[in-house]
Design a protein around this motif. Sequence first.
Motif, PDB file in Angstrom:
ATOM      1  N   GLY A   1      67.978  52.619  32.459  1.00  0.00           N
ATOM      2  CA  GLY A   1      69.250  53.283  32.197  1.00  0.00           C
ATOM      3  C   GLY A   1      69.712  54.265  33.257  1.00  0.00           C
ATOM      4  O   GLY A   1      70.672  55.015  33.022  1.00  0.00           O
ATOM      5  N   PHE A   2      69.079  54.281  34.405  1.00  0.00           N
ATOM      6  CA  PHE A   2      69.511  55.123  35.520  1.00  0.00           C
ATOM      7  C   PHE A   2      68.917  54.563  36.802  1.00  0.00           C
ATOM      8  O   PHE A   2      68.003  53.735  36.763  1.00  0.00           O
ATOM      9  N   THR A   3      69.427  55.030  37.939  1.00  0.00           N
ATOM     10  CA  THR A   3      68.963  54.495  39.221  1.00  0.00           C
ATOM     11  C   THR A   3      67.708  55.222  39.688  1.00  0.00           C
ATOM     12  O   THR A   3      67.463  56.373  39.312  1.00  0.00           O
ATOM     13  N   TYR A   4      66.956  54.566  40.556  1.00  0.00           N
ATOM     14  CA  TYR A   4      65.789  55.219  41.138  1.00  0.00           C
ATOM     15  C   TYR A   4      66.211  56.361  42.061  1.00  0.00           C
ATOM     16  O   TYR A   4      65.475  57.337  42.224  1.00  0.00           O
ATOM     17  N   ALA A   5      67.395  56.244  42.659  1.00  0.00           N
ATOM     18  CA  ALA A   5      67.891  57.337  43.495  1.00  0.00           C
ATOM     19  C   ALA A   5      68.080  58.603  42.655  1.00  0.00           C
ATOM     20  O   ALA A   5      67.717  59.709  43.074  1.00  0.00           O
ATOM     21  N   THR A   6      68.637  58.433  41.451  1.00  0.00           N
ATOM     22  CA  THR A   6      68.808  59.567  40.532  1.00  0.00           C
ATOM     23  C   THR A   6      67.455  60.135  40.126  1.00  0.00           C
ATOM     24  O   THR A   6      67.252  61.356  40.107  1.00  0.00           O
ATOM     25  N   LEU A   7      66.520  59.248  39.812  1.00  0.00           N
ATOM     26  CA  LEU A   7      65.189  59.675  39.394  1.00  0.00           C
ATOM     27  C   LEU A   7      64.463  60.397  40.521  1.00  0.00           C
ATOM     28  O   LEU A   7      63.881  61.474  40.310  1.00  0.00           O
ATOM     29  N   ASP A   8      64.493  59.826  41.720  1.00  0.00           N
ATOM     30  CA  ASP A   8      63.820  60.451  42.865  1.00  0.00           C
ATOM     31  C   ASP A   8      64.371  61.852  43.119  1.00  0.00           C
ATOM     32  O   ASP A   8      63.616  62.803  43.371  1.00  0.00           O
TER      33      ASP A   8
END
Length: 258
Positions: A210-217
Amino acid sequence: MLKNPEQTKNEIVEWIRDYFKKNGPDCDAVVGVSGGKDSSVVAALLAEALGKDRVVGVMMPNGVQSDISDSQEIVSLLGIKNVTVNIKDGADGLSGAVNRALAESDTVHTNELSRDSMINMPPRLRMSTLYAIAQALPNGGRVVNTCNRSEDYIGYSTKYGDAAGDFSPLANLLVHEVIQIGEVLGIPERLTKKAPSDGLSGMTDEDKIGFTYATLDHYVLTGECEDEEIKKKIDRMHAINLHKLQLMPTFKLDIMVS
């Protein structure tokens, strides 16, 4: 971003060599090769650290795998030993046996495995396969974990499946950092930047979480997230999945000495 990806790559290579000096000087490294960035990068690191003759890449399709050519490309590019084990018969046999047992049980009140059970069974069978191959090798083998820090943070892995292993080269690298290491190693960009997928649910990883890895990183690095709902979701996933990163709790017996 890594300030010096080349240096970090070299440090990981030396770390792998040191691990094998202490934990199996003559052993091979056994790695599941899915064709994605993590397993491709790890396989390349192993080949550089140990030499291609001490790396065994294992491809484990569950029936037909549409992108298995990516796995075949990386083992060919690296020149490592490889074997393909189709786990479909094992997965079908085990799920069928469990479903029959549940349906016939008078005390367990469910008739079949859940969707999550069915999704998580193949990764656990794959890990069993890796350890079986490692123990079959003439000099023994050590199974490498290919999870990265981003996935570990939210528990996006299967306990005793892809979350298992003997050592983990990427555990402290975020997704974008793994991609940087892949670039240094010369991994084709279409593999390092390929949309990650578990190959089981029919969804990309980012669609599923439900979200991008860029957001998570960015959140893992800074604690900042513009979307409050996504922040809450990441925090919740991190909290409920911490058990995957911790040693198994054990009861400590207080022995009284008389």
